[in-house]
Design an enzyme around this catalytic site. Structure first.
Site: not given
Ligand code: HSE
Length: 409
Positions: A12, A100, A129, A131, A182, A200
């Site tokens: 990131v 997060k 992500g 959004i 990634g 989240k």
């Molecule tokens: N590992 C997390 C996912 C990355 O796959 O959603 C994004 O927060």
């Protein structure tokens, strides 16, 4: 001129720097500022990088530089990130983060420090992500009494499920691919055991209901026990299995956040979300329902949200207007998931239909190709989860699968 520091140069972090310099002239012109990155904090060596002159290993360079007013924390984890973010806020620097875990565990405290110091703590990239969901919940939907939120909040697990279903790929191969792309956490157990989705939903619940929801208070189940047989039965039932993070307001005023794989009916749009995409439904008294959709993980999609927060931070400089919520001393406002009324899919071996009727009454039987003669799969009528557990314990046979049906009302 606002100078920026980026803490961390992993997936990131490098995406943030790349996107920043790709579109810098465009957004600087739009906001009428001259934003630039002055430091990148990273312990690894990047002397070959075109940004080599910006790298530092010392957080004090950033803390003691008054030109730096915005810090993007993209390191992940809590130990160092918490220490650095707290210090940056205490120095009056606005922090934006994709972390997060940090927001879910320390959000209330960090938001309070930001308020006290007259700066902002922004975390659009922490959930969903690319959004936009944090700002819409905090701003665009602010007039609503939010009644529920439900979403596919983890890109890695949705990617794995999609590959397993559509391409019959093994769980291990699909996970390896998600890591290569990634998407996965450094420790992918956080994805597949549901902890990432849990962090989240804690963030969304805290924002929507105004009190910090700590991850330890939330029932959380990942996808590791799911089988392709369960997936086939879900298709026969008329839907799909998805890892869902949700929170809803209960009749007694408590809230019920949870994370679990769920049978999602085909007429719910969440059932059609594939690959690394996330989808989040928000239910409110004025809007009825709205849906947010986009790439939930990945270098540039996440960088998009980080750079947007940097731009917003520059626009808000000198004010402290970021979203906020109260800390919570205990979990008395969280409902017990065992009291939730649910229908449940059950796959069982060595039990007769007569026994199923005796224990569960009316059920809907499901079928699949090559179903063994001693295997039954069915969906129960809705009942409190506690009663379901008691009934299942008296069913006998070997329980091979058990998945809740997604119901929010
Ligand atoms: N590992 C997390 C996912 C990355 O796959 O959603 C994004 O927060």
């Amino acid at each position: 001129m606002s100078k920026i520091a980026v803490l961390g140069y992993g997936v990131v972090g490098s995406g943030t720097v790349e996107l920043f310099y790709k579109n810098k002239d465009k957004f600087n012109k739009k906001i009428g500022k001259d934003l630039d990155i002055k430091y990148i904090l990273e312990i690894r060596d990047f002397s070959d990088s075109p940004y080599a002159s910006k790298f530092t290993k010392n957080i004090d360079d950033i803390l003691n530089d008054d030109e730096v007013t915005i810090v993007a924390e993209v390191m992940g984890g809590v130990t160092f990130a918490y220490d650095y973010v707290k210090k940056c806020l205490e120095h009056g620097k606005t922090v934006v983060t994709s972390n997060k875990e940090l927001v879910a565990k320390k959000g209330a405290e960090l938001l309070k420090i930001a308020k006290e110091k007259g700066c902002n703590f922004l975390f659009e990239a922490s959930t969903g992500g690319a959004i936009p969901i944090i700002r819409p919940l905090h701003q665009c939907l602010a007039a609503n009494d939010i009644t529920a939120i439900a979403g596919i909040l983890n890109g890695t697990t949705n990617f794995i499920l999609t590959k397993m279903i559509n391409e019959q790929m093994s769980f291990e191969d699909a996970l390896a691919m998600a890591q290569k792309l990634g998407y996965a956490e450094r420790d992918p157990a956080a994805d597949v055991e549901g902890h990432d989705a849990c962090r989240k939903i804690c963030i969304l619940a805290s924002l929507a209901f105004g009190k910090h929801v700590y991850p330890d208070w939330v029932y959380c189940e990942g996808i590791t026990k799911l089988t392709l047989e369960d997936v086939k039965y879900a298709e026969n039932w008329g839907g799909a299995v998805k890892l869902i993070g949700s929170v809803k307001k209960c009749a007694d005023g408590k809230i019920l956040p949870m994370v679990r794989p769920a049978f999602v009916c085909a007429n719910n749009q969440l059932s059609h979300i594939s690959d690394v995409f996330n989808g989040i439904m928000v239910y409110g008294d004025a809007v009825d329902e709205v849906m947010f959709y986009g790439r939930g993980a990945g270098k540039l999609p996440t960088a998009s949200a980080i750079v947007a927060d940097i731009i917003d931070a520059a626009k808000m400089e000198g004010t402290s207007v970021s979203q906020t919520w109260e800390d919570s001393a205990d979990n008395s406002f969280i409902a017990d998931y065992k009291d939730d009324v649910v229908s449940v899919y059950v796959r069982v071996k060595g039990v007769s239909k007569d026994k199923v009727s005796e224990v569960f009454g009316n059920v809907e039987y499901l079928s699949r190709e090559n179903q063994p003669s001693d295997e039954l799969a069915f969906v129960t009528e809705a009942m409190p989860e506690r009663s379901f557990d008691e009934k299942l314990a008296s069913l006998g046979g070997e329980v091979l699968g058990k998945i809740r049906v997604l119901e929010l009302e």
